[in-house]
Enzyme design. Structure first.
Site, PDB file in Angstrom:
ATOM      1  N   CYS A  83       0.793  -1.238   0.000  1.00 11.73           N
ATOM      2  CA  CYS A  83       0.000   0.000   0.000  1.00 11.73           C
ATOM      3  C   CYS A  83       0.829   1.293   0.000  1.00 11.73           C
ATOM      4  O   CYS A  83       2.030   1.272   0.231  1.00 11.73           O
ATOM      5  CB  CYS A  83      -0.944   0.083   1.187  1.00 11.73           C
ATOM      6  SG  CYS A  83      -1.927  -1.384   1.448  1.00 11.73           S
ATOM      7  N   GLY A  98       0.197  -0.481  -4.996  1.00 13.97           N
ATOM      8  CA  GLY A  98      -1.052  -1.221  -4.796  1.00 13.97           C
ATOM      9  C   GLY A  98      -2.021  -0.957  -5.912  1.00 13.97           C
ATOM     10  O   GLY A  98      -2.266   0.207  -6.245  1.00 13.97           O
ATOM     11  N   ASN A 104      -0.494   2.458   5.702  1.00 15.24           N
ATOM     12  CA  ASN A 104       0.262   1.529   4.873  1.00 15.24           C
ATOM     13  C   ASN A 104       1.137   0.729   5.831  1.00 15.24           C
ATOM     14  O   ASN A 104       1.852   1.296   6.624  1.00 15.24           O
ATOM     15  CB  ASN A 104       1.108   2.366   3.882  1.00 15.24           C
ATOM     16  CG  ASN A 104       2.399   1.689   3.464  1.00 15.24           C
ATOM     17  OD1 ASN A 104       3.427   2.335   3.363  1.00 15.24           O
ATOM     18  ND2 ASN A 104       2.363   0.417   3.223  1.00 15.24           N
ATOM     19  N   GLY A 105       1.007  -0.593   5.776  1.00 13.78           N
ATOM     20  CA  GLY A 105       1.852  -1.410   6.642  1.00 13.78           C
ATOM     21  C   GLY A 105       1.045  -2.434   7.402  1.00 13.78           C
ATOM     22  O   GLY A 105      -0.040  -2.825   6.981  1.00 13.78           O
ATOM     23  N   TYR A 142      12.901  -3.451  -4.118  1.00 16.26           N
ATOM     24  CA  TYR A 142      11.816  -3.754  -5.038  1.00 16.26           C
ATOM     25  C   TYR A 142      10.643  -2.771  -5.038  1.00 16.26           C
ATOM     26  O   TYR A 142      10.199  -2.350  -6.096  1.00 16.26           O
ATOM     27  CB  TYR A 142      11.297  -5.172  -4.747  1.00 16.26           C
ATOM     28  CG  TYR A 142      10.046  -5.528  -5.490  1.00 16.26           C
ATOM     29  CD1 TYR A 142      10.076  -5.759  -6.868  1.00 16.26           C
ATOM     30  CD2 TYR A 142       8.814  -5.596  -4.853  1.00 16.26           C
ATOM     31  CE1 TYR A 142       8.918  -6.061  -7.575  1.00 16.26           C
ATOM     32  CE2 TYR A 142       7.649  -5.901  -5.557  1.00 16.26           C
ATOM     33  CZ  TYR A 142       7.713  -6.133  -6.908  1.00 16.26           C
ATOM     34  OH  TYR A 142       6.578  -6.422  -7.604  1.00 16.26           O
TER      35      TYR A 142
HETATM   36  P1  AMP Z   1       8.882 -15.168  -7.297  1.00 13.47           P
HETATM   37  O1  AMP Z   1       8.526 -15.310  -8.731  1.00 13.47           O
HETATM   38  O2  AMP Z   1       7.831 -15.709  -6.389  1.00 13.47           O
HETATM   39  O3  AMP Z   1      10.253 -15.657  -6.950  1.00 13.47           O
HETATM   40  O4  AMP Z   1       8.851 -13.615  -6.980  1.00 13.47           O
HETATM   41  C1  AMP Z   1       9.971 -12.834  -7.222  1.00 13.47           C
HETATM   42  C2  AMP Z   1       9.597 -11.626  -8.031  1.00 13.47           C
HETATM   43  O5  AMP Z   1       8.473 -10.964  -7.457  1.00 13.47           O
HETATM   44  C3  AMP Z   1      10.767 -10.696  -8.007  1.00 13.47           C
HETATM   45  O6  AMP Z   1      11.251 -10.646  -9.329  1.00 13.47           O
HETATM   46  C4  AMP Z   1      10.201  -9.357  -7.570  1.00 13.47           C
HETATM   47  O7  AMP Z   1      10.254  -8.466  -8.664  1.00 13.47           O
HETATM   48  C5  AMP Z   1       8.784  -9.614  -7.162  1.00 13.47           C
HETATM   49  N1  AMP Z   1       8.570  -9.471  -5.683  1.00 13.47           N
HETATM   50  C6  AMP Z   1       9.431  -9.626  -4.683  1.00 13.47           C
HETATM   51  N2  AMP Z   1       8.847  -9.434  -3.478  1.00 13.47           N
HETATM   52  C7  AMP Z   1       7.566  -9.125  -3.729  1.00 13.47           C
HETATM   53  C8  AMP Z   1       6.425  -8.809  -2.911  1.00 13.47           C
HETATM   54  N3  AMP Z   1       6.488  -8.777  -1.605  1.00 13.47           N
HETATM   55  N4  AMP Z   1       5.264  -8.536  -3.532  1.00 13.47           N
HETATM   56  C9  AMP Z   1       5.166  -8.588  -4.866  1.00 13.47           C
HETATM   57  N5  AMP Z   1       6.195  -8.897  -5.686  1.00 13.47           N
HETATM   58  C10 AMP Z   1       7.379  -9.152  -5.148  1.00 13.47           C
END
Ligand code: AMP
Ligand code: SF4
Length: 470
Positions: A12, A38, A112-113, A251
């Site tokens: 968020c 979000g 947010n949080g 990220y």
């Molecule tokens: P995964 O495919 O499950 O390994 O997710 C990794 C990818 O999701 C990374 O390339 C990030 O760009 C993205 N990512 C990492 N942490 C988050 C998060 N908490 N919420 C959404 N996307 C994420």
């Protein structure tokens, strides 16, 4: 999956305007700039001569708000919210801001949080007679403020002194806008002077779109009250330290944002430089560097600069596919990654590639990209992750899910490299992150389990995991 982990997990973003004409319209632009935080829902509340109004809905800012709605949100003070939630937590009751439309003192809350002791606070408040409409933590804040005594500022102080967690919170009332940041400084919140008033935002990129200039960060444990006569600084907790969520730099945040004095793009470039230095020492041979768009582009630029290898656009992203990460099943997530990213064959064919990604959570993205690149003719794919391995869940408002879903909690680097079918794999060390960002004021709990707060009911998840490990 445990009962606790099926609850809401959200990232968020919040945006506020104080004492500037047409505050709701400005909030629209601010929220638009925070849309990356979000996409599931959003809302704006405004205050006009003691009348509190709001509009909110599911979807993107541009879908929820249209001219006739904006015309109804009058006043020179407003707060807004963009919401990210997991598949199970997207009820309209949870879309913020939440309103306390009381006869005596109307106010609205957007945050947010995540509040770590939310469960305990709900039990306490329900025992006192509070009735909850949804599962958002903002409702707890609303009830705590309502039950506290004294001036509105004193009531806010009392409410927040009872909360443990990671949050950036905005409260709108007839007295102005209050900005509150958690006492560990885990979530970002800053403000900018704008005309005769103020803008407040989760990220500074939202000031830039309005030609505002970042003024200051709200300090951990601080309440900044923006009112017609200026700004009042107060605290609900003393002697606080910043532990900014490292994932904000890795990220979540937009590269053009400045968080706690650090430019996100520059921080990411530095991680790329750091990874390239290590590979140079290990004599890694490669032809090109590519980044997974968009969050890994900055780190890939840094890697290319340091290594001398050309930075190429080996992957192309379809911008109209939603976030794959939050799809409920693994099959849907895999299909999502396939729809989202494609390899550019003439660039990758016959090449030894260094592929930079920002993080690995379940491993879906990296595994699929290695496959894409190899199918397009890549000779070798060396995966470099611009963060340490995520081995612990986050209880601070980030959906990094449960231990079972964190692939690095189950596999070591070698096993994971084989699973990804990569030619080599390496993560950064926490110390590399600290030296790249040039700050030790970071939360790194999802990499090393060093949580900065008490965990309350979430502590059981850690205990169970560690007992399985032994
Ligand atoms: P995964 O495919 O499950 O390994 O997710 C990794 C990818 O999701 C990374 O390339 C990030 O760009 C993205 N990512 C990492 N942490 C988050 C998060 N908490 N919420 C959404 N996307 C994420
Ligand atoms: Fe951020 Fe990880 Fe800390 Fe959660 S545990 S706040 S994702 S650094």
């Amino acid at each position: 999956m445990s009962e606790v982990l099926e609850e809401l997990h959200e990232e968020c973003g919040v945006f506020g305007v104080c004492h500037v004409e047409d505050a709701a319209s400005l909030s629209y632009y601010g929220l638009h700039a925070l849309q990356h935080r979000g996409q599931e829902g959003c809302g704006i509340a405004s205050m006009d001569h003691g009348v509190l109004q709001a509009h909110k809905g599911k979807g993107l800012v541009s879908e929820v708000f249209y001219p006739s709605v904006m015309g109804q949100l009058k006043g020179d003070c407003a707060i807004g919210h963009v919401r990210y939630s997991t598949a199970g937590g997207n009820e309209i009751e949870n879309v913020q801001p939440l309103l306390a439309n009381l006869t005596k003192h109307k106010f609205a809350v957007a945050h947010n949080g995540q509040i770590v002791n939310a469960k305990e606070m709900r039990v306490y408040l329900e025992a006192q007679g509070s009735i909850f409409q949804g599962s958002s933590d903002s409702e707890i804040i609303l009830h705590l403020i309502q039950r506290a005594k004294g001036t509105f500022l004193e009531r806010i102080k009392q409410a927040f002194s009872l909360l443990e967690g990671a949050y950036a919170c905005l409260i709108l009332s007839e007295e102005g806008v209050f900005a509150i940041r958690d006492h560990n400084g885990l979530r970002p919140l800053s403000y900018a002077q704008f005309h005769d008033g103020y803008l407040i935002s989760s990220e500074s990129c939202a000031f830039d779109v309005l030609s505002g200039t970042l003024d200051k960060d709200v300090e951990p444990g601080e309440i900044v009250w923006f009112h017609p006569n200026g700004v009042t600084h107060d605290r609900y907790r003393n002697a606080c330290e910043t532990h900014m969520c490292a994932m904000e730099y890795i990220y979540f945040a937009r590269p053009d944002s400045v968080i706690d004095g650090i430019n996100v793009h520059e921080a990411r470039v530095a991680t790329g430089v750091c990874m390239a230095k290590k590979d140079k020492m290990a004599h890694l041979q490669a032809d090109i560097v590519i980044g997974v768009p968009d969050s890994s582009t900055s780190a890939a630029i840094g890697y290319a600069k340091e290594s001398g290898l050309p930075f190429e656009m080996g992957l192309i992203k379809n911008r109209y596919v939603g976030r794959t990460f939050i799809q409920p099943t693994q099959k849907q997530r895999e299909r999502g990654v396939r729809m989202k990213l494609s390899a550019i064959e003439p660039i990758v064919s016959g090449k030894r590639i260094v592929m930079i990604d920002d993080s690995i959570v379940r491993g879906t993205t990296s595994r699929r990209i290695v496959q894409l690149l190899k199918e397009a003719g890549a000779l070798e794919v060396h995966v470099r992750i611009a963060s340490p391995a995520i081995t612990y869940p986050c209880f601070y408002g980030v959906d990094t899910s449960s231990f079972e879903e964190l692939i690095s909690a189950r596999m070591n680097e070698q096993e994971l490299c084989a699973y990804l079918k990569a030619d080599s794999l390496s993560f950064m060390e926490i110390s590399d992150l600290v030296s790249s960002y040039q700050t030790e004021r970071l939360c790194t709990a999802c990499f090393n389990g060093a949580y900065t707060t008490g965990l309350f009911s979430y502590g059981d998840i850690i205990k169970t995991f560690l007992s399985h490990k032994e």
